[in-house]
Design a protein around this motif. Structure first.
Motif, mmCIF file in Angstrom:
data_model
loop_
_atom_site.group_PDB
_atom_site.id
_atom_site.type_symbol
_atom_site.label_atom_id
_atom_site.label_comp_id
_atom_site.label_asym_id
_atom_site.label_seq_id
_atom_site.Cartn_x
_atom_site.Cartn_y
_atom_site.Cartn_z
ATOM 1 N N LEU A 229 -3.026 -12.776 -6.172
ATOM 2 C CA LEU A 229 -2.604 -14.168 -6.037
ATOM 3 C C LEU A 229 -2.556 -14.503 -4.552
ATOM 4 C CD1 LEU A 229 0.434 -14.005 -8.474
ATOM 5 C CD2 LEU A 229 -1.692 -15.253 -8.899
ATOM 6 N N SER A 230 -2.717 -15.785 -4.248
ATOM 7 C CA SER A 230 -2.542 -16.136 -2.841
ATOM 8 C C SER A 230 -1.039 -16.143 -2.558
ATOM 9 C CB SER A 230 -3.155 -17.497 -2.553
ATOM 10 O OG SER A 230 -2.529 -18.472 -3.350
ATOM 11 N N LEU A 231 -0.693 -15.847 -1.307
ATOM 12 C CA LEU A 231 0.728 -15.691 -0.973
ATOM 13 C C LEU A 231 1.547 -16.943 -1.266
ATOM 14 C CD1 LEU A 231 0.530 -13.626 2.308
ATOM 15 C CD2 LEU A 231 1.948 -13.074 0.332
ATOM 16 N N ASN A 232 0.935 -18.109 -1.045
ATOM 17 C CA ASN A 232 1.727 -19.326 -1.225
ATOM 18 C C ASN A 232 2.087 -19.603 -2.685
ATOM 19 O OD1 ASN A 232 -0.789 -20.047 -2.075
ATOM 20 N ND2 ASN A 232 -0.991 -21.858 -0.765
ATOM 21 N N ARG A 233 1.432 -18.893 -3.593
ATOM 22 C CA ARG A 233 1.768 -19.084 -5.010
ATOM 23 C C ARG A 233 2.851 -18.124 -5.478
ATOM 24 N NH1 ARG A 233 -0.620 -22.723 -7.907
ATOM 25 N NH2 ARG A 233 -2.007 -23.866 -6.559
ATOM 26 N N VAL A 234 3.218 -17.200 -4.617
ATOM 27 C CA VAL A 234 4.232 -16.223 -5.005
ATOM 28 C C VAL A 234 5.549 -16.577 -4.318
ATOM 29 C CG1 VAL A 234 4.870 -13.787 -5.042
ATOM 30 C CG2 VAL A 234 2.457 -14.456 -5.151
ATOM 31 N N ARG A 235 6.578 -16.711 -5.116
ATOM 32 C CA ARG A 235 7.889 -17.065 -4.575
ATOM 33 C C ARG A 235 8.889 -15.982 -4.968
ATOM 34 N NH1 ARG A 235 11.313 -22.450 -6.343
ATOM 35 N NH2 ARG A 235 12.904 -22.276 -4.733
ATOM 36 N N VAL A 236 9.510 -15.384 -3.968
ATOM 37 C CA VAL A 236 10.511 -14.357 -4.249
ATOM 38 C C VAL A 236 11.875 -14.888 -3.828
ATOM 39 C CG1 VAL A 236 11.314 -12.021 -3.711
ATOM 40 C CG2 VAL A 236 8.871 -12.468 -3.986
ATOM 41 N N ILE A 237 12.790 -14.867 -4.767
ATOM 42 C CA ILE A 237 14.150 -15.327 -4.491
ATOM 43 C C ILE A 237 15.076 -14.138 -4.638
ATOM 44 C CG2 ILE A 237 16.020 -16.842 -5.277
ATOM 45 C CD1 ILE A 237 13.798 -18.712 -6.374
ATOM 46 N N LYS A 238 15.907 -13.946 -3.632
ATOM 47 C CA LYS A 238 16.839 -12.823 -3.722
ATOM 48 C C LYS A 238 18.226 -13.332 -4.097
ATOM 49 C CE LYS A 238 19.406 -10.702 -0.795
ATOM 50 N NZ LYS A 238 20.556 -10.220 -1.552
ATOM 51 N N PRO A 239 18.661 -13.024 -5.321
ATOM 52 C CA PRO A 239 20.016 -13.443 -5.681
ATOM 53 C C PRO A 239 21.039 -12.534 -5.000
ATOM 54 C CG PRO A 239 18.897 -12.394 -7.555
ATOM 55 C CD PRO A 239 17.994 -12.272 -6.369
ATOM 56 N N PHE A 240 22.305 -12.700 -5.323
ATOM 57 C CA PHE A 240 23.322 -11.775 -4.809
ATOM 58 C C PHE A 240 22.949 -10.356 -5.224
ATOM 59 C CE2 PHE A 240 25.685 -15.682 -4.565
ATOM 60 C CZ PHE A 240 26.507 -15.494 -3.470
ATOM 61 N N THR A 241 23.299 -9.403 -4.391
ATOM 62 C CA THR A 241 22.892 -8.028 -4.652
ATOM 63 C C THR A 241 24.087 -7.086 -4.557
ATOM 64 O OG1 THR A 241 20.740 -8.502 -3.732
ATOM 65 C CG2 THR A 241 21.341 -6.199 -3.875
ATOM 66 N N GLY A 242 24.190 -6.224 -5.550
ATOM 67 C CA GLY A 242 25.331 -5.310 -5.608
ATOM 68 C C GLY A 242 25.126 -4.032 -4.834
ATOM 69 N N GLY A 243 24.922 -4.153 -3.524
ATOM 70 C CA GLY A 243 24.753 -2.974 -2.667
ATOM 71 C C GLY A 243 23.323 -2.480 -2.697
ATOM 72 N N ALA A 244 22.839 -1.982 -1.561
ATOM 73 C CA ALA A 244 21.447 -1.505 -1.519
ATOM 74 C C ALA A 244 21.376 -0.139 -0.842
ATOM 75 C CB ALA A 244 20.574 -2.504 -0.794
ATOM 76 N N PHE A 245 21.815 -0.065 0.400
ATOM 77 C CA PHE A 245 21.857 1.199 1.163
ATOM 78 C C PHE A 245 20.491 1.871 1.263
ATOM 79 C CE2 PHE A 245 25.813 0.690 -1.377
ATOM 80 C CZ PHE A 245 26.636 0.281 -0.352
ATOM 81 N N GLY A 246 19.429 1.072 1.211
ATOM 82 C CA GLY A 246 18.084 1.645 1.300
ATOM 83 C C GLY A 246 17.443 1.842 -0.058
ATOM 84 N N GLY A 247 18.200 1.645 -1.108
ATOM 85 C CA GLY A 247 17.667 1.909 -2.449
ATOM 86 C C GLY A 247 16.823 0.791 -3.013
ATOM 87 N N ARG A 248 16.751 -0.320 -2.308
ATOM 88 C CA ARG A 248 16.009 -1.444 -2.866
ATOM 89 C C ARG A 248 14.829 -1.820 -1.982
ATOM 90 N NH1 ARG A 248 19.610 -3.425 -6.928
ATOM 91 N NH2 ARG A 248 21.768 -2.894 -6.460
#
Ligand code: FES
Ligand code: FES
Lengths: 757, 161
Positions: A229-248
């Protein structure tokens, strides 16, 4: 910029706090859409096998099953952002080919109308496996030539570097200390399981993905590449996140692709979520390492040589294995000015769950070994460990030979002296353990960690700021906040420069449609890299504001100051205009102008400054039972400048507790590739009743390249805890532990050995 | 699947709900009632993220069946504040920096809420023991413990006023 800041350096409450305490904050696990399908993965029961046949016909006939995707038909994705630069598709983490490489490696995904249907469908699939010989031991992986976990073999990566002349270094030494250390397979264990994402592909070719990724923009890149897909057609939304510490920032990208593929097949929103057990057994962990270290020093306490050999086990797949081993090297060499240093590292594949990025990124392993060595040397030559460190650490003004940059700020000495004074180091360290069965000890460990990854990786940061006609502002940044509070810190930086109140800045959600390119949150980078882009975007907006103000106040912009909501003439503060008035005029009232002030900035940081820390750990060891109680941590960290001191303390305290877990209780246990403790009963995290007193001390060395002098903190705060505790245990009992985590049995064994001489 | 009707009071309002015998309370609250403030961290009774109050006591909603809640009064994180006014526990969690990612927060607050109801003047050890059922990977617990103590103080002050 003056020193008397109005917003920077103050502990404002986090901007998303109210959402979190009222339960209105929506995490990926909370999302639900009309018509949504539920997806899940079928996982391999074999540690190593060839998938010869997959029969999905029965599952496909089940009413409610809408899509089935096997490893034979899903698109492939690059696994690690370093590889985004190449066109080649590197080995990825799952559904890659017809080989399964660990117990839990997925073979297919199904999307169905309900969770119950999904479970039923997964049970109806039959898979034929041809088991292959599995390799669980990294040492065997290294030697084994007949079994190859990946096409290129079992060796994922090798590095060899020598600085100075190692043989000469050992010749100059009076004592040489050599030990082999082992570290454990620690799990991130953020409270929201890794692996939840909702993807919605629409007939118009638009893909929207809600993912708790640490790297929203790189997620977008992976998705575009994998799904063509072309980049402009891809939308990534990051909701609230329950901790990451490198795991995501690894396996999650494979999951996003998988879920999006299912959505494209069905044209319905699809949600995939992992259970806690899947999180434990099939997402990344910290790399377990075997570290052989040979260190030479003179009687006077000059470290003359260090020879390091690391065998790192990345499991069935690799994400950050190159970066992690490279960081072992850069943090080890960067911390001390040891003139002769040789480093060799080998990363191997084994048939175990994969490893990846995890707070500290190789540094906690390396630090455990190196700081243990330093403690041993200090004891052997009869020197205070603190004095040894002060004699050998790489000071401000010196070159860092790995990163090839000059150290512009280093507050380590202040960390050491302040920490030592506060915990009573000298007195406690000189005390003999006594004859009680409970022995007290104190140990010290220092660390260096890099801020960001400018030039080492694609590491962009960007921000836009729009000033509204009432003098408030909207800040757009893709800095992913998993709880550290970086969006609050960025708002403070913007408010300070714009001369408006903190409450008048609103930070947008992280959404790749509106928040400009940022590589995400990793490497303790947001206060620094993100902070620089916000600083520069705010400066851009400010410059434009001053130009307009100058015209109205009849002075040139350089004669103006901006503070507390006003723009005024430096030498004549009575000649002023409020920001609100100015914005009203230029946006709305003055129809000859009608301009919104928009500031923007994008690029990489000028450096990768190191931040430093010294931890003093006090322990009590029960020599009858082997039980270790951490009584107190005094943790002093040089963060350049604490934009929000409470948030810095939050990182120091939280990292401290995670570090105690790494030292004493945490580690996945495997038997023939089976994880024996994939739950919170058997994998023991510290609980509120286990915590010692932690005294955080903030040192501000003022990094000249940083926004208001700031650099990082997030990862470093757990790096040197295990080594400090281990050194304290040795001080208390004489037992030198070389294996993490430190269990009762290991201590009792050590005590027995001493007794038997 | 066999369904049954239950009547529960959720955050001060009675609801008639139809559930299956297998439905977990956490799913009824989150999926049927849309009360997603209650979180699932493990589904096995080990993390405390799903803690709610049931008849004033802290319970793990992932270990309860919805039918077991028939007739009960339930309070979730969504039921604590009064309009725009936050509950003293919510205010204290903010002012003590006891919130980082926030995923454990609703469970922690509800655990503290049940505790203070039972023991309006808990000491630090009591709070630490109570919160020991709630895992938090971010904060290191020190600040949540302080926040519960502060909220208890604040609530005592309010009742004495
Ligand atoms: S979700 Fe209920 S205890 Fe973890
Ligand atoms: S704040 Fe993240 S788990 Fe507690």
């Amino acid at each position: 910029m003056t020193d008397s800041y109005t917003v920077v350096g103050k502990s404002f409450q986090r901007i998303d706090g109210i959402d979190k305490v009222t339960g209105t904050a929506r995490y990926a696990t909370d999302l639900k859409f009309e018509n949504m399908l539920y997806a899940g993965l079928l996982r391999s029961p074999h540690a190593h096998a060839r998938v010869s046949r997959i029969d999905t016909s029965a599952a496909q006939k089940l009413p409610g099953v809408k899509a089935v995707a096997t490893l034979f038909d899903v698109p492939k994705v690059v696994q690690y952002w370093f590889f985004l630069r190449t066109e080649k598709k590197k080995e990825q983490m799952f559904l890659y080919d017809n080989i399964v490489r660990f117990i839990g490696d997925p073979v297919l995904a199904i999307a169905a109308t309900s969770v119950d249907t999904l479970k039923k469908a997964l049970s109806l699939v039959s898979v034929e496996y041809e088991p292959l010989k599995a390799i669980h031991d990294p040492n065997i992986a290294l030697k084994e030539t007949e079994v190859s976990i990946h096409k290129k073999g079992n060796i994922a990566f090798k590095v060899n570097k020598e600085f100075g002349n190692i043989q000469e270094g050992f010749k100059a030494a009076d004592i040489i200390v050599e030990n082999t250390y082992h570290t454990s397979k620690q799990k991130h264990a953020g409270m929201e399981p890794i692996g939840t994402c909702v993807a919605s592909f629409q007939s118009n070719g638009r893909l929207t993905v809600y993912s708790s990724t640490q790297l929203p923009h790189w997620s977008r890149h992976y998705l575009a590449k994998a799904l063509d897909l072309s980049l402009n057609r891809v939308r990534v939304i990051k909701p609230f996140t329950g901790g990451a510490f490198g795991g995501r920032c690894g396996v999650i990208h494979g999951l996003e692709v998988m879920t999006s593929y299912l959505s494209r097949e069905t044209l319905r929103p699809v949600k995939m979520s992992f259970t806690r057990e899947e999180d434990f057994s099939a997402t990344e962990t910290r790399h377990p390492m075997t570290i052989r270290m040979k260190t030479g020093a003179t009687k006077e306490g000059i470290i003359t040589a260090n020879e390091v050999e690391i065998l790192s086990d990345t499991g069935g797949y690799g994400t950050h294995y190159i970066g992690v081993i490279a960081d072992c090297m850069s943090t080890g060499i960067g911390l001390y000015k040891i003139p002769n240093y040789s480093f060799s590292g080998i990363v191997v594949y084994t048939n175990k769950s994969m490893c990846g990025a995890f707070r500290g990124y190789g540094n906690p392993q390396m630090n455990f070994a190196q700081e243990s060595q330093m403690d041993i040397i200090a004891r052997e030559i009869g020197m205070d460990p603190m004095a040894l460190k002060l004699k050998n650490y790489r000071e401000e003004g010196e070159m860092d030979p790995v990163l090839n940059q000059r150290i512009l700020s280093n507050g380590l000495e202040e960390c050491l002296t302040k920490g030592a004074r506060s915990c009573g180091w000298e007195e406690k360290r000189s005390k003999l353990p006594g004859n009680d069965s409970i022995k007290k000890g104190i140990g010290l460990s220092i660390m260096l960690h890099g801020t960001g990854a400018a030039r080492a990786l694609p590491d962009p940061a960007s921000a836009t700021i729009m000033i509204n006609s009432d003098g408030t502002a909207n800040l757009h940044t893709a800095a992913a906040d998993e709880g550290q509070g970086n969006r609050t810190v960025l708002a403070q930086i913007a408010a300070e420069i714009l001369g408006i109140e903190f409450k008048d800045i609103l930070v947008s959600e992280t959404d790749t449609d509106i928040t400009p390119l940022d590589c995400g949150t990793h490497g303790s980078r947001q206060a620094y890299c993100g902070g620089l882009s916000v600083r520069d975007a705010a400066m851009d907006a400010r410059k434009k504001m001053l130009a307009h103000a100058g015209k109205r106040l009849m002075v040139t912009p350089d004669q103006l100051m901006i503070k507390n909501g006003r723009i005024f003439e430096k030498t004549n503060p009575e000649n002023y205009i409020s920001i609100k008035d100015l914005m009203q005029k230029i946006q709305i009232r003055d129809m000859g102008v009608c301009e919104q002030i928009i500031g923007s900035a994008s690029g990489i940081a000028p450096a990768m400054p190191g931040y430093y820390g010294a931890v003093f750990a006090e322990v009590e060891v029960n020599t009858q039972t082997g039980e270790v109680k951490v009584i107190k941590l005094t943790s002093a960290y040089d963060v350049g400048k604490a934009i929000n001191p409470e948030m810095v303390k939050g990182q120091i305290v939280g990292g401290g507790i995670m570090g105690i877990g790494y030292a004493l209780t945490e580690g996945l246990q495997l038997e023939d590739g089976h994880i024996l403790n994939p739950n919170f009963t058997d994998y023991r995290l510290l609980r509120s009743c286990d915590i010692p007193k932690i005294e955080p001390i903030i040192v501000e060395s003022n990094e000249p390249t940083g926004p208001f002098g700031a650099k990082g903190i997030g990862e470093g705060s757990m790096v040197n805890i295990a080594s400090a505790i281990s050194n304290a245990i040795c001080h208390a009992t004489g037992v030198r532990l070389t294996d993490l985590c430190i269990t009762l049995e290991k201590i009792l064994q050590g005590l027995k050995k001493i007794k038997c001489g | 699947m066999k369904k049954t009707d239950i009547r529960v009071n959720i955050n001060g309002e009675w609801h008639d709900l139809t559930v299956t015998l297998q439905d977990r309370l956490i799913d009824t609250l989150r999926d049927q009632m849309g009360l997603t403030g209650t979180k699932e961290g493990c589904g096995e009774g080990e993390c405390g993220a799903c803690t709610i109050n049931l008849n004033g006591k802290a319970v793990l909603s992932c270990l309860m069946l919805s039918v077991q809640a028939d007739g009960a009064e339930i309070q979730t994180i969504e039921g604590l504040q009064n309009g725009l006014d936050l509950h003293p526990l919510q205010t204290a969690f903010l002012s003590e920096s006891a919130v980082q990612c926030g995923y454990c927060t609703p469970g922690m607050i509800m655990a503290g809420h049940a505790l203070i109801k039972q023991d309006p003047d808990p000491d630090e050890k009591t709070v630490k023991t109570c919160l020991a059922n709630n895992l938090c990977r971010c904060t290191g617990y020190e600040q949540p413990v302080k926040a519960v103590l502060k909220a208890a103080r604040e609530m005592r002050r309010k009742t004495n006023d």
